[in-house]
Design an enzyme around this catalytic site. Sequence first.
Site, PDB file in Angstrom:
ATOM      1  N   ASN A 194      10.162   1.218   3.083  1.00 11.76           N
ATOM      2  CA  ASN A 194       9.285   1.127   1.914  1.00 11.76           C
ATOM      3  C   ASN A 194      10.163   0.997   0.670  1.00 11.76           C
ATOM      4  O   ASN A 194      10.718   1.980   0.204  1.00 11.76           O
ATOM      5  CB  ASN A 194       8.409   2.394   1.859  1.00 11.76           C
ATOM      6  CG  ASN A 194       7.498   2.408   0.650  1.00 11.76           C
ATOM      7  OD1 ASN A 194       7.386   1.425  -0.069  1.00 11.76           O
ATOM      8  ND2 ASN A 194       6.824   3.534   0.435  1.00 11.76           N
ATOM      9  N   TRP A 195      10.266  -0.232   0.174  1.00 15.31           N
ATOM     10  CA  TRP A 195      11.175  -0.477  -0.959  1.00 15.31           C
ATOM     11  C   TRP A 195      10.535  -0.119  -2.302  1.00 15.31           C
ATOM     12  O   TRP A 195      11.176  -0.251  -3.352  1.00 15.31           O
ATOM     13  CB  TRP A 195      11.647  -1.944  -0.947  1.00 15.31           C
ATOM     14  CG  TRP A 195      12.593  -2.250   0.182  1.00 15.31           C
ATOM     15  CD1 TRP A 195      13.243  -1.337   0.957  1.00 15.31           C
ATOM     16  CD2 TRP A 195      13.002  -3.535   0.652  1.00 15.31           C
ATOM     17  NE1 TRP A 195      14.035  -1.980   1.886  1.00 15.31           N
ATOM     18  CE2 TRP A 195      13.902  -3.337   1.723  1.00 15.31           C
ATOM     19  CE3 TRP A 195      12.695  -4.858   0.293  1.00 15.31           C
ATOM     20  CZ2 TRP A 195      14.492  -4.390   2.417  1.00 15.31           C
ATOM     21  CZ3 TRP A 195      13.284  -5.906   0.985  1.00 15.31           C
ATOM     22  CH2 TRP A 195      14.174  -5.678   2.029  1.00 15.31           C
ATOM     23  N   HIS A 197      -0.435   5.888   0.093  1.00 11.24           N
ATOM     24  CA  HIS A 197       0.847   6.576  -0.147  1.00 11.24           C
ATOM     25  C   HIS A 197       0.636   7.644  -1.220  1.00 11.24           C
ATOM     26  O   HIS A 197      -0.109   7.445  -2.174  1.00 11.24           O
ATOM     27  CB  HIS A 197       1.910   5.566  -0.586  1.00 11.24           C
ATOM     28  CG  HIS A 197       3.281   6.151  -0.603  1.00 11.24           C
ATOM     29  ND1 HIS A 197       3.724   6.966  -1.628  1.00 11.24           N
ATOM     30  CD2 HIS A 197       4.294   6.091   0.300  1.00 11.24           C
ATOM     31  CE1 HIS A 197       4.956   7.365  -1.354  1.00 11.24           C
ATOM     32  NE2 HIS A 197       5.325   6.852  -0.188  1.00 11.24           N
ATOM     33  N   GLU A 215       3.748  12.463   5.671  1.00 12.91           N
ATOM     34  CA  GLU A 215       4.745  12.481   4.591  1.00 12.91           C
ATOM     35  C   GLU A 215       4.443  13.640   3.647  1.00 12.91           C
ATOM     36  O   GLU A 215       3.649  13.491   2.710  1.00 12.91           O
ATOM     37  CB  GLU A 215       4.683  11.175   3.793  1.00 12.91           C
ATOM     38  CG  GLU A 215       5.049   9.943   4.576  1.00 12.91           C
ATOM     39  CD  GLU A 215       5.643   8.883   3.665  1.00 12.91           C
ATOM     40  OE1 GLU A 215       6.764   8.452   3.938  1.00 12.91           O
ATOM     41  OE2 GLU A 215       5.013   8.512   2.664  1.00 12.91           O
ATOM     42  N   SER A 275      12.486  11.758   2.964  1.00 14.75           N
ATOM     43  CA  SER A 275      13.934  12.025   2.989  1.00 14.75           C
ATOM     44  C   SER A 275      14.580  11.800   4.357  1.00 14.75           C
ATOM     45  O   SER A 275      15.504  12.521   4.741  1.00 14.75           O
ATOM     46  CB  SER A 275      14.224  13.441   2.479  1.00 14.75           C
ATOM     47  OG  SER A 275      13.822  13.569   1.127  1.00 14.75           O
ATOM     48  N   GLY A 305      12.081   5.543   2.545  1.00 10.02           N
ATOM     49  CA  GLY A 305      12.135   5.015   1.185  1.00 10.02           C
ATOM     50  C   GLY A 305      13.573   4.820   0.732  1.00 10.02           C
ATOM     51  O   GLY A 305      14.219   3.814   1.040  1.00 10.02           O
TER      52      GLY A 305
HETATM   53  P1  PGA Z   1      11.953   8.742   0.863  1.00  8.51           P
HETATM   54  O1  PGA Z   1      10.499   8.052   0.693  1.00  8.51           O
HETATM   55  O2  PGA Z   1      12.492   8.281   2.180  1.00  8.51           O
HETATM   56  O3  PGA Z   1      12.745   8.238  -0.305  1.00  8.51           O
HETATM   57  O4  PGA Z   1      11.745  10.205   0.845  1.00  8.51           O
HETATM   58  C1  PGA Z   1       9.624   7.962   1.768  1.00  8.51           C
HETATM   59  C2  PGA Z   1       8.305   7.387   1.319  1.00  8.51           C
HETATM   60  O5  PGA Z   1       7.888   7.633   0.178  1.00  8.51           O
HETATM   61  O6  PGA Z   1       7.630   6.677   2.078  1.00  8.51           O
END
Ligand code: PGA
Length: 255
Positions: A11-12, A96, A167, A214, A235
């Site tokens: 997810n950019w 999201h 998440e 993360s 992300g």
């Molecule tokens: P992150 O984001 O890997 O930077 O924690 C994940 C996401 O928001 O899908």
Amino acid sequence: MLNKNKLFIANWKMNFGWQASVDLASTLAKDLATNPTKVVLCPAFTSLAGVAKSIHDSSLSLGAQDVSWLDKGNLTGEVAAATLKELGVEYVIVGHSERRQYLGETEDMINKKLQAVLRSGLIPVLCVGETFAERQQERKDFVISGQVESALKDIKLNGKDLLVAYEPVWAIGSDQAVKIDEAEAAARVIKQVLIDLYPDIDVKKTVGILYGGSVDESNISEFTGSKLLSGVLVGGASLHADEIFKMVAKMNIVK
Ligand code: PGA
């Protein structure tokens, strides 16, 4: 029927313009050519066409970060599922937490977006997860199951694929991924809701649960090694080719 290979969804967010997206996608398409892990790139809307071209004929897939709940019509600035499909999109992130938190996305909007995605034959990646305050109030399971239930209200899956990403809001971009047993506990809660909602379908075959928050090179094997999880939504760590290669290499090992 869900892809049997584990998924790595990048997810950019709003981090890349067209050129940076196309450059990274081209590098990945070349170097992950024979990779068994299913890698899905989710660039901004404006970069979808460019990334689609870069990954054409590769094993990579395209995803979108959002979608309109309308199939077409007067809704300034929105993008319909059919438009995404025309560009080669296969997966669409819905609900999201950043959209829920900062862009006023409601349970009702998420429910309608899920319907639009399923109607168009794309695979939704529904995001659910508790905030830190909800967790402190011991409401985590209640919040997660409520989000899944309301997102799927009146929706019949009829054998269509659905991905649900757990998440935890506080774990996103914080360097504080949950431990695997916690991700698995949340996956069980989500699966129970789905089994209760869809007694007639084989939830095992069409529904996959992902973990996001993360995920990086140091912890990815824990999540992708779990039988309860179908993959990860990443992300920050998905913004650099070398980090992606390291993460995907670990996924290939634990497959
Ligand atoms: P992150 O984001 O890997 O930077 O924690 C994940 C996401 O928001 O899908």
